[in-house]
Design a protein around this motif. Structure first.
Motif, PDB file in Angstrom:
ATOM      1  N   PRO A   1       0.808  -1.223   0.000  1.00 47.27           N
ATOM      2  CA  PRO A   1       0.000   0.000   0.000  1.00 47.27           C
ATOM      3  C   PRO A   1       0.838   1.269   0.000  1.00 47.27           C
ATOM      4  O   PRO A   1       1.840   1.362   0.696  1.00 47.27           O
ATOM      5  N   GLN A   2       0.416   2.184  -0.831  1.00 46.63           N
ATOM      6  CA  GLN A   2       1.027   3.513  -0.898  1.00 46.63           C
ATOM      7  C   GLN A   2      -0.110   4.524  -1.026  1.00 46.63           C
ATOM      8  O   GLN A   2      -0.438   4.961  -2.127  1.00 46.63           O
ATOM      9  N   PRO A   3      -0.734   4.885   0.094  1.00 42.16           N
ATOM     10  CA  PRO A   3      -1.888   5.782   0.013  1.00 42.16           C
ATOM     11  C   PRO A   3      -1.515   7.132  -0.593  1.00 42.16           C
ATOM     12  O   PRO A   3      -0.410   7.629  -0.373  1.00 42.16           O
ATOM     13  N   PRO A   4      -2.424   7.709  -1.359  1.00 40.62           N
ATOM     14  CA  PRO A   4      -2.138   8.987  -2.008  1.00 40.62           C
ATOM     15  C   PRO A   4      -2.115  10.177  -1.053  1.00 40.62           C
ATOM     16  O   PRO A   4      -1.581  11.225  -1.389  1.00 40.62           O
ATOM     17  N   PHE A   5      -2.684  10.001   0.141  1.00 44.68           N
ATOM     18  CA  PHE A   5      -2.743  11.089   1.124  1.00 44.68           C
ATOM     19  C   PHE A   5      -2.305  10.558   2.477  1.00 44.68           C
ATOM     20  O   PHE A   5      -2.469   9.383   2.780  1.00 44.68           O
ATOM     21  N   ASN A   6      -1.803  11.415   3.320  1.00 48.10           N
ATOM     22  CA  ASN A   6      -1.457  11.043   4.682  1.00 48.10           C
ATOM     23  C   ASN A   6      -2.567  11.523   5.610  1.00 48.10           C
ATOM     24  O   ASN A   6      -2.359  12.331   6.500  1.00 48.10           O
ATOM     25  N   ALA A   7      -3.776  11.018   5.359  1.00 43.31           N
ATOM     26  CA  ALA A   7      -4.941  11.438   6.128  1.00 43.31           C
ATOM     27  C   ALA A   7      -5.694  10.237   6.675  1.00 43.31           C
ATOM     28  O   ALA A   7      -6.898  10.277   6.860  1.00 43.31           O
TER      29      ALA A   7
ATOM     30  N   THR B   1      -2.810  12.228  11.682  1.00 40.87           N
ATOM     31  CA  THR B   1      -2.119  12.671  10.469  1.00 40.87           C
ATOM     32  C   THR B   1      -2.976  13.523   9.544  1.00 40.87           C
ATOM     33  O   THR B   1      -2.442  14.256   8.727  1.00 40.87           O
ATOM     34  N   ALA B   2      -4.280  13.431   9.655  1.00 36.05           N
ATOM     35  CA  ALA B   2      -5.170  14.190   8.777  1.00 36.05           C
ATOM     36  C   ALA B   2      -5.193  15.663   9.178  1.00 36.05           C
ATOM     37  O   ALA B   2      -5.055  15.989  10.363  1.00 36.05           O
TER      38      ALA B   2
ATOM     39  N   GLU C   1     -12.444  17.210  11.433  1.00 38.04           N
ATOM     40  CA  GLU C   1     -13.720  17.798  11.872  1.00 38.04           C
ATOM     41  C   GLU C   1     -14.836  17.508  10.875  1.00 38.04           C
ATOM     42  O   GLU C   1     -15.975  17.252  11.271  1.00 38.04           O
ATOM     43  N   LEU C   2     -14.533  17.523   9.585  1.00 40.41           N
ATOM     44  CA  LEU C   2     -15.529  17.190   8.566  1.00 40.41           C
ATOM     45  C   LEU C   2     -16.066  15.777   8.795  1.00 40.41           C
ATOM     46  O   LEU C   2     -17.275  15.554   8.803  1.00 40.41           O
ATOM     47  N   VAL C   3     -15.167  14.823   9.015  1.00 42.72           N
ATOM     48  CA  VAL C   3     -15.591  13.439   9.231  1.00 42.72           C
ATOM     49  C   VAL C   3     -16.402  13.330  10.515  1.00 42.72           C
ATOM     50  O   VAL C   3     -17.435  12.662  10.547  1.00 42.72           O
ATOM     51  N   ARG C   4     -15.956  13.986  11.553  1.00 38.18           N
ATOM     52  CA  ARG C   4     -16.724  13.941  12.817  1.00 38.18           C
ATOM     53  C   ARG C   4     -18.119  14.509  12.637  1.00 38.18           C
ATOM     54  O   ARG C   4     -19.084  13.969  13.161  1.00 38.18           O
ATOM     55  N   SER C   5     -18.248  15.602  11.891  1.00 40.82           N
ATOM     56  CA  SER C   5     -19.568  16.196  11.690  1.00 40.82           C
ATOM     57  C   SER C   5     -20.448  15.268  10.838  1.00 40.82           C
ATOM     58  O   SER C   5     -21.641  15.146  11.092  1.00 40.82           O
ATOM     59  N   LEU C   6     -19.854  14.593   9.864  1.00 37.72           N
ATOM     60  CA  LEU C   6     -20.634  13.654   9.045  1.00 37.72           C
ATOM     61  C   LEU C   6     -21.103  12.473   9.888  1.00 37.72           C
ATOM     62  O   LEU C   6     -22.230  11.999   9.722  1.00 37.72           O
TER      63      LEU C   6
END
Length: 87
Positions: A60-66, A71-72, A78-83
């Protein structure tokens, strides 16, 4: 999210999989693959586990470090928590 685990009495850790005696758990698709490779190493040895990894071409080589709240970017966390709150 890790915060929700504590509400159920779990002790959250920043690991892809966790072994607690005879119980091994993971969260997420890639963490499940990691756990399966670990189990393969316990059952058939590290060489066989590495052969399985190679057979899957699992590198695995994820395109983002989130991938974790650590790391995000804060605004993404906060966006994910609100969703999750609105779900």
């Amino acid at each position: 999210m890790i915060v929700l685990l504590a509400e159920f009495g779990a002790q959250p850790v920043n690991e892809r999989f966790v072994r607690d005696g005879k119980i091994i758990t993971s969260g997420g698709v890639l963490a499940g693959i990691d756990m399966a490779l670990y189990l393969a190493s316990l059952l058939a040895g590290e060489d066989m586990a590495m052969a399985i990894q190679l057979g899957l071409e699992y590198a695995p080589q994820p395109p983002f470090n989130a991938g974790t709240p650590r790391t995000a970017p804060a605004e993404i966390t906060e966006l994910v928590r609100s969703l999750l709150r609105d779900a």
